[in-house]
Design an enzyme around this catalytic site. Structure first.
Site, mmCIF file in Angstrom:
data_model
loop_
_atom_site.group_PDB
_atom_site.id
_atom_site.type_symbol
_atom_site.label_atom_id
_atom_site.label_comp_id
_atom_site.label_asym_id
_atom_site.label_seq_id
_atom_site.Cartn_x
_atom_site.Cartn_y
_atom_site.Cartn_z
ATOM 1 N N SER A 37 11.162 -26.861 14.173
ATOM 2 C CA SER A 37 12.649 -26.381 14.286
ATOM 3 C C SER A 37 13.246 -25.339 13.880
ATOM 4 C CB SER A 37 13.343 -27.852 13.802
ATOM 5 O OG SER A 37 13.545 -27.198 12.428
ATOM 6 N N ARG A 54 15.125 -23.187 16.022
ATOM 7 C CA ARG A 54 16.913 -22.190 16.543
ATOM 8 C C ARG A 54 16.645 -21.264 16.052
ATOM 9 N NH1 ARG A 54 18.561 -26.820 10.930
ATOM 10 N NH2 ARG A 54 17.146 -28.297 12.332
ATOM 11 N N THR A 100 -4.339 -21.737 21.025
ATOM 12 C CA THR A 100 -3.840 -20.880 22.028
ATOM 13 C C THR A 100 -2.178 -21.649 21.811
ATOM 14 O OG1 THR A 100 -5.614 -19.675 23.134
ATOM 15 C CG2 THR A 100 -3.237 -19.558 23.787
ATOM 16 N N LEU A 101 -1.312 -20.238 21.482
ATOM 17 C CA LEU A 101 0.408 -20.095 21.589
ATOM 18 C C LEU A 101 0.843 -19.209 22.717
ATOM 19 C CD1 LEU A 101 0.648 -20.532 17.764
ATOM 20 C CD2 LEU A 101 0.417 -22.638 18.597
ATOM 21 N N GLU A 102 1.548 -19.822 23.394
ATOM 22 C CA GLU A 102 2.233 -19.362 23.902
ATOM 23 C C GLU A 102 3.843 -18.639 23.539
ATOM 24 O OE1 GLU A 102 1.943 -22.624 25.039
ATOM 25 O OE2 GLU A 102 -0.613 -22.061 25.920
ATOM 26 N N GLN A 121 3.458 -27.314 14.947
ATOM 27 C CA GLN A 121 3.048 -28.374 13.989
ATOM 28 C C GLN A 121 1.794 -29.034 14.403
ATOM 29 O OE1 GLN A 121 6.136 -30.657 11.887
ATOM 30 N NE2 GLN A 121 7.631 -29.684 13.384
ATOM 31 N N TYR A 167 -14.077 -33.433 24.795
ATOM 32 C CA TYR A 167 -13.496 -32.063 25.101
ATOM 33 C C TYR A 167 -14.981 -31.508 25.144
ATOM 34 C CZ TYR A 167 -11.188 -27.884 26.556
ATOM 35 O OH TYR A 167 -10.769 -26.713 27.245
ATOM 36 N N LYS A 214 -13.020 -25.165 29.759
ATOM 37 C CA LYS A 214 -13.046 -23.906 30.309
ATOM 38 C C LYS A 214 -12.844 -23.184 28.787
ATOM 39 C CE LYS A 214 -9.030 -24.038 33.068
ATOM 40 N NZ LYS A 214 -8.170 -24.316 33.714
#
Lengths: 173, 202, 447
Positions: free
Chosen positions: B112, B116, B136-138, B157, B171, B176
């Site tokens: 959070s 913010r 992977t983080l967008e 997190q 998986y 992929k």
């Protein structure tokens, strides 16, 4: 280890020999030498005496190990330069090897003690000083050629110069 | 389906290597394990978009472009930083390598404090049972001022939930995104139904 | 009517032309180095450090060219700049994308530990299939420039922000092997070069001086039997020249040989069987018996080198039934390494060495000085690394890392959760052992 330092040694030796060569000319023209030039002459005289097996070294045991190795590595270049000016020796009237030996002894002596001749140190004649210049200048140039191949392409096997022994290379697997 | 709490998370982490454990590695500080989540850090690999080279990305195939052509990998050394400008999308990844057991799934959620400031870390946030690799983080900045991100900071997190009963085919090798060790290029074009759309579009 | 042309003064011509060219090159090099320093991405600060050093050094040379550099030194300064310019390629190639960047930081830490604090490494790929190390750039720049009265080293120290305790080296690896982390165990050999350089400086020169007279005598006898053709002026000196060439060739082979062998010894000490495995895999590409001559850049034959590394990891190649070594997961790896022993058993390389008077004398020198040199070089390592890496003493940890690889987990920690970080040496050993396990089941694995 073929050290990066070998190139620095070659550059330093070449600079000193070239300084000494030009200083010999100055002496001939009876011009004053500065501190660097005097030091270069002294260094050249002492070093060449160790390099040249044909003149007696006062006491080989006193020679520093590093200087001994430098002398070993440069000795073939010294002889090659000496042989190259063989015709000039003949032109100057040298006919026997003992005359060459005696001249070189005189040259080293003069280099080691630059300044006014005296106390058993005979003055170099103009032809002798010129021979000395050619020997020192020839060596200075020959050492630089070992560093940068005189501008001609270096031998190489890839797009890089890694295979050449003369760049600041120190080692490979 | 209940959220897995700290005690259970630690039990999963302590399972032997042959007992289908949860692995999140390396955990640099025990404090990363919270009451119902594990904090994860920002890795140092990024994928940025070379928007100056293409006007449009059309995986459907009218003018096909390989994802690699418009995306470029960047590595920022630890101690360095990346500036995320407003409206910019950058693919990053977690510093931690994650291995999910067959009876847990997790959601990647933003912290959070970062939210913010306008940072979104993941929009496709579900991690399936059996997944192995970095996540992977967008990363996008929806605020109006640029944000500086440093590899190694706690950025998201993982919130775990039980998958009951455990999935039969976790998986695996055929999927992929297999054991990624950095952010992954989009593989939308590998979707099984993409061919149908592509042929319709032509 | 044309006026008579003045006498051409070649020294003056060179002074004008070369002075202008040296200034132009120095200025250009300074700007280029600055551009690379500011625009490229690197995984560690070291490449930028070398770029700054080159940039500031050449800028100061450019400032000095006009009035202060004596004519006699211009040619050597020109050579110095040409060489420094070549060093920029190390910086340029160290860009993040070109390197195994995830390995660069931990490898640099280990190399620093072995070589001493204040040592910096650039790690970069080269297109030639070789590992190598160059440096210390700063020490050698200093060595040349400190005796130049026209140059201020203090200004370089200030502008490039570098102290005299810092050292900058570049370790190269074959570009094609960027992602082959296991082969990079050969970096242990490369760090050995830093230690061995100290031994060469402190000991080799003195030992060589002591040995040279005897070596010279041995060559003298054969040269005098069939002296080279020469005129009256240089008869004796032609003989001396021949002896000098042979003596220097012996010095080069001895120095290169003992250096490489000592570096292998350091690599074996630091990485144990991983170093032997990497050497074996690397050597398989080359002739095992190429003698140490100029065509092979005076390197010792691979068989000779493998024999020496086998000696340093012999304990790990044996069975230790009392402690259950090697365990099943390590057995294929140990079996594979034992092939090195069989390679070393043949003495075909020794025969070639002994058949050539130069290599024969050089390797006599190496044999005489080997034990004291090896002890001395290993003694230069810090206490944390003074003990050799022994797989047979650490196999439980290595096996646990292999199990992680089998589960597609990074082999970065041991002892489960939370565990403790694995050492780079254990990780590399586990990687090699995993590879051997796979190849044991499927010889084409990984190809």
């Amino acid at each position: 280890m073929e050290d990066l330092s070998s190139v620095v040694s070659l550059l330093t030796m070449s600079s000193n020999l070239e300084h000494a060569a030009m200083s010999l000319r100055k002496i001939l023209e009876e011009r004053e030498l500065d501190e660097t030039e005097t030091a270069a002459l002294k260094w050249a005289g002492e070093f060449l005496r160790v390099v040249d097996w044909g003149t007696a070294v006062p006491d080989a045991q006193d020679v520093d190990g590093h200087v001994a190795v430098q002398a070993t590595s440069i000795r073939p270049t010294f002889y090659a330069c000496l042989f190259r000016i063989g015709p000039e020796f003949k032109e100057a009237g040298f006919t026997k090897e003992s005359e060459v030996t005696s001249f070189l002894g005189k040259l080293y002596h003069n280099l080691e003690q630059p300044g006014a001749p005296g106390r058993g140190r005979p003055k170099l004649k103009a032809t002798e000083a010129d021979l000395g210049y050619q020997l020192l200048h020839g060596m200075a140039e020959a050492l630089l050629v070992q560093v940068d191949s005189n501008g001609s392409p270096r031998p190489y096997t890839t797009d890089e110069w890694d295979q050449t022994p003369n760049e600041f290379a120190i080692a490979s697997v | 389906m209940s959220t897995v709490s700290q005690v259970a998370i630690e039990e999963y982490l302590k399972r032997g290597i042959d007992a289908d454990p949860l692995v999140v590695t390396p955990i640099l500080a025990p404090k990363q394990i919270g009451k119902v989540s594990i904090d994860v850090r920002l890795g140092n690999q990024f994928i940025v978009f070379r928007t100056h080279r293409f006007g449009i990305f059309e995986p459907a195939g009218i003018s096909p472009i390989e994802p690699q052509q418009i995306q470029e990998r960047q590595v920022i050394p630890f101690g360095g930083h990346v500036v995320l400008h407003p409206g910019m999308l950058v693919l990053g990844c977690t510093f931690e390598y994650v291995s999910m057991p067959s009876d847990l799934e997790c959601q990647v959620e933003g912290r959070s404090s970062w939210a913010r400031l306008g940072l979104q870390v993941a929009t496709a946030s579900a991690v399936e049972p059996g997944f192995k690799g970095v996540i992977t983080l967008e990363l996008s900045n929806v605020a109006t001022v640029p944000l500086t991100l440093m590899p190694g900071i706690r950025i998201a997190q993982l919130v775990f939930r039980k998958a009951e009963p455990p999935v039969k085919e976790p998986y695996g090798e055929s999927r992929k995104y297999r054991c990624p060790i950095g952010p992954e290029f989009s593989r939308l074009h590998e979707d099984y139904d993409w061919k149908v759309f592509a042929s319709e579009t032509k | 009517m044309s006026s008579p042309s003045p006498v051409f003064d070649e020294i003056a011509w060179r002074d004008t032309e070369l002075r202008r060219e040296v200034r132009r090159c120095a200025t250009g090099l300074s700007k280029l180095a600055k551009t690379i320093q500011l625009t490229e991405d690197f995984i560690t600060p070291t490449p930028r450090k070398l770029a700054a050093l080159i940039s500031e050094t050449s800028a100061l040379i450019a400032e000095a060219v006009e009035r202060r550099i004596p004519t006699a030194e211009l040619a050597a300064v020109n050579s110095f700049l040409s060489n420094a310019a070549l060093h920029l390629r190390f910086v340029e190639r160290a860009r993040v994308a070109q390197t195994p960047w995830s390995l660069v930081q931990p490898a640099e830490e280990l190399l620093k530990l072995a070589a001493g604090q204040g040592t910096h490494f650039i790690i970069r790929p080269t297109w030639s299939y070789n590992y190598s190390i160059r440096g210390d750039f700063w020490a050698q720049y200093k060595r040349y420039l400190e005796s130049r009265k026209w140059f201020s080293l203090d200004l370089v120290r200030q502008r490039a922000d570098i102290s005299d305790t810092e050292k900058v080296y570049c370790v190269s690896f074959p570009r094609i092997e960027r992602a082959n982390a296991l082969l990079h165990a050969l970096w242990g050999h490369e760090v050995g070069h830093i230690l061995v350089a100290r031994w060469v400086r402190d000991t080799f020169d003195t030992e060589w001086k002591k040995a040279e007279l005897e070596i010279k005598k041995k060559f003298e006898a054969s040269v005098r039997k069939s002296p080279p053709p020469a005129g009256e002026l240089f008869k004796e000196r032609a003989i001396q020249d021949e002896i000098a060439k042979l003596t220097n060739a012996t010095r080069v082979v001895a120095q290169q040989g003992i250096t490489e062998l000592l570096c292998d010894h350091v690599g074996g000490h630091l990485f144990g069987p991983a170093a032997l495995a990497a050497t074996l895999e690397f050597a398989a590409r080359f002739s095992l018996d190429a003698p140490p001559e100029s065509s092979s850049q005076n390197y010792p034959p691979w068989r000779y080198r493998i024999r020496q590394i086998v000696l340093s990891c012999d304990a790990d190649l044996a069975d230790h039934a009392e402690i259950g070594y090697p365990p099943p997961k390590l057995k294929p790896f140990v079996e594979w390494l034992r092939e090195a022993k069989r390679i070393a058993d043949s003495k075909s390389d020794e025969t070639l060495i002994r058949n050539n008077p130069v290599t024969n004398q050089a390797y006599d020198f190496i044999t005489t000085h080997w034990t004291s040199a090896a002890t001395s070089v290993i003694g230069m390592l810090p206490p944390e690394l003074s003990k050799p890496y022994r797989l047979s003493e650490r196999y439980a940890r290595v096996v646990s890392l292999i199990e992680r690889i089998e589960q597609r987990l990074p082999p970065n920690t041991v002892d489960g959760y939370p565990g403790s970080p694995a050492s780079l040496q254990d990780i590399l050993c586990a990687g090699w052992a995993y590879k051997a396990l796979q190849i044991h089941g499927n010889p084409a694995w990984g190809t």
